[in-house]
Design an enzyme around this catalytic site. Structure first.
Site, short mmCIF file in Angstrom:
data_model
loop_
_atom_site.label_atom_id
_atom_site.label_comp_id
_atom_site.label_asym_id
_atom_site.label_seq_id
_atom_site.Cartn_x
_atom_site.Cartn_y
_atom_site.Cartn_z
N GLY A 8 0.83 -1.21 0.00
CA GLY A 8 0.00 0.00 0.00
C GLY A 8 0.86 1.25 0.00
N ASP A 34 2.53 -1.81 -4.50
CA ASP A 34 1.10 -1.47 -4.48
C ASP A 34 0.42 -2.25 -5.60
OD1 ASP A 34 -0.31 1.43 -3.06
OD2 ASP A 34 -1.46 -0.09 -4.18
N ASP A 52 -0.23 -7.69 -5.34
CA ASP A 52 -1.62 -7.80 -4.85
C ASP A 52 -1.54 -8.55 -3.52
OD1 ASP A 52 -4.71 -9.34 -6.12
OD2 ASP A 52 -4.12 -8.60 -4.14
N TYR A 141 -14.85 -2.16 9.01
CA TYR A 141 -13.49 -1.62 9.18
C TYR A 141 -13.03 -1.83 10.62
CZ TYR A 141 -9.80 2.02 9.16
OH TYR A 141 -8.63 2.73 9.26
N LYS A 145 -10.04 -4.08 12.15
CA LYS A 145 -8.95 -3.49 12.95
C LYS A 145 -8.79 -4.25 14.28
CE LYS A 145 -7.40 -0.50 10.10
NZ LYS A 145 -6.14 -0.79 9.40
C1 VAH Z 1 -10.97 6.46 8.06
N1 VAH Z 1 -8.98 7.85 7.91
O1 VAH Z 1 -11.61 7.49 8.11
C2 VAH Z 1 -9.46 6.54 8.33
C3 VAH Z 1 -9.16 6.39 9.80
C4 VAH Z 1 -9.77 7.11 12.13
C5 VAH Z 1 -10.10 7.21 10.69
O2 VAH Z 1 -9.17 5.06 10.21
O3 VAH Z 1 -11.47 5.38 7.82
#
Ligand code: VAH
Length: 312
Positions: A8, A34, A52, A141, A145
């Site tokens: 990335g 990337d 990839d 997301y 994480k």
């Molecule tokens: C997002 N910029 O907005 C990222 C970040 C805390 C935000 O993880 O998804």
């Protein structure tokens, strides 16, 4: 860190991190990768490979080819994009991370990947969020994480991989615009202030989120990766932050430089819902105590620098 392999590398963080690491460790010792190449300084200032991260074989072969001793895994989808494509996000974010960790295990590499304030959810204490606390995010997301933090810690205690990570706040920069984030309004506002002297925010007034200027984020990555591992009580991942503000406060700071700047609101329910699930401010004491984290830029200093750099 001597031979650093970055995934990335052409993204919002990667594009500036690659250039910074090449200035510190030597251009030939930082391999940028990337999913596709472009004509940015990160792509052209040293070794570049198309990789990839969901292709396990190529990932490991490429890291081996360059005899990497460090893998910095930045390739991932950000929160708003991930929420639109949750299954694709899981496959890319978790598949890519697993491949990068496997490469680090096989090649005995030091390892860094970012987490985020997105790893917290609505049941997390919202103000001065502790380093160790409830993590029940309500976004794909955030799930990625939290799972990523647990996976990186697992590779440390199960296989002895030297994994380290940072829970980044919203990052603000002028080199490579972010793509698909929730905090991107705090980047767009500066571009719009210069171009049109006005901005329509998709995040509502009164919505506080942690933020950090990119130079502080890059220094935090280098400082953490160079820190004495015996001092680290935590690994994946450290809370780090520089400031917390809402759209009204960043608009007021911009008006100190562009008095006629006008702010309006057209709230995007999807990204507002994500922002509302995140903390208002997080506590970075562990990072300060364990490896000397410090941020140089506050809202005033960042705004002055952003507007100067973008005006050029
Ligand atoms: C997002 N910029 O907005 C990222 C970040 C805390 C935000 O993880 O998804």
């Amino acid at each position: 860190m001597k031979k650093i392999f970055i995934t990335g590398a052409l993204g919002q963080i990667g594009s500036e991190l690659t250039v910074k690491l090449r200035n510190i460790y030597g251009a030939d010792n930082v391999i940028a990768t990337d999913i596709r190449k472009n004509d940015s300084e990160a792509a052209l200032s040293g070794p570049f490979e198309v990789v990839d991260v969901t292709d396990t074989k190529t990932m490991i072969e490429m890291a081996k080819k360059y005899q990497a001793d460090t893998i910095i895994h930045m390739a991932a989808l950000l929160s708003a994009t991930a929420e639109k494509n949750p299954v694709f996000a899981w496959n890319l974010n978790m598949g890519g991370l697993m491949n990068a960790l496997e490469a680090a295990r096989e090649l005995n590499c030091k390892f860094f990947t970012p987490s985020s304030i997105g790893a917290f959810g609505p049941t997390t204490p919202k103000d001065n969020t502790p380093q160790d606390t409830i993590q029940r995010p309500t976004t794909m997301y955030g799930v990625n994480k939290v799972a990523g933090e647990l996976l990186a810690d697992y590779y440390n205690y199960k296989f002895g991989v030297d994994t380290r990570g940072l829970r980044f706040p919203g990052l603000i920069s002028y080199v490579t615009p972010p793509g698909g984030g929730t905090t991107d309004y705090a980047v767009e506002i500066y571009y719009e202030a210069i171009k049109n002297k006005r901005y329509t925010s998709y995040i509502d007034k009164g919505t506080y989120m942690d933020m950090m200027y990119m130079p502080d984020a890059l220094n935090a990555i280098v400082d953490l990766m160079e820190a004495d591992p015996s001092k680290l009580k935590h690994r994946n991942s450290f809370n780090v932050t520089a400031m917390s503000f809402d759209p009204e406060e960043i608009a007021a700071e911009i008006r100190k430089h562009i008095p006629e700047f006008e702010m309006s609101y057209s709230v995007d329910p999807a990204r507002q819902q994500i922002a509302d699930s995140w903390p208002n401010s997080i506590d970075a004491t562990a990072a300060k105590e364990e490896w000397g984290f410090k941020a140089e830029y506050d809202l005033a200093k960042m705004t002055k620098d952003m507007l100067e750099k973008l005006s050029k």
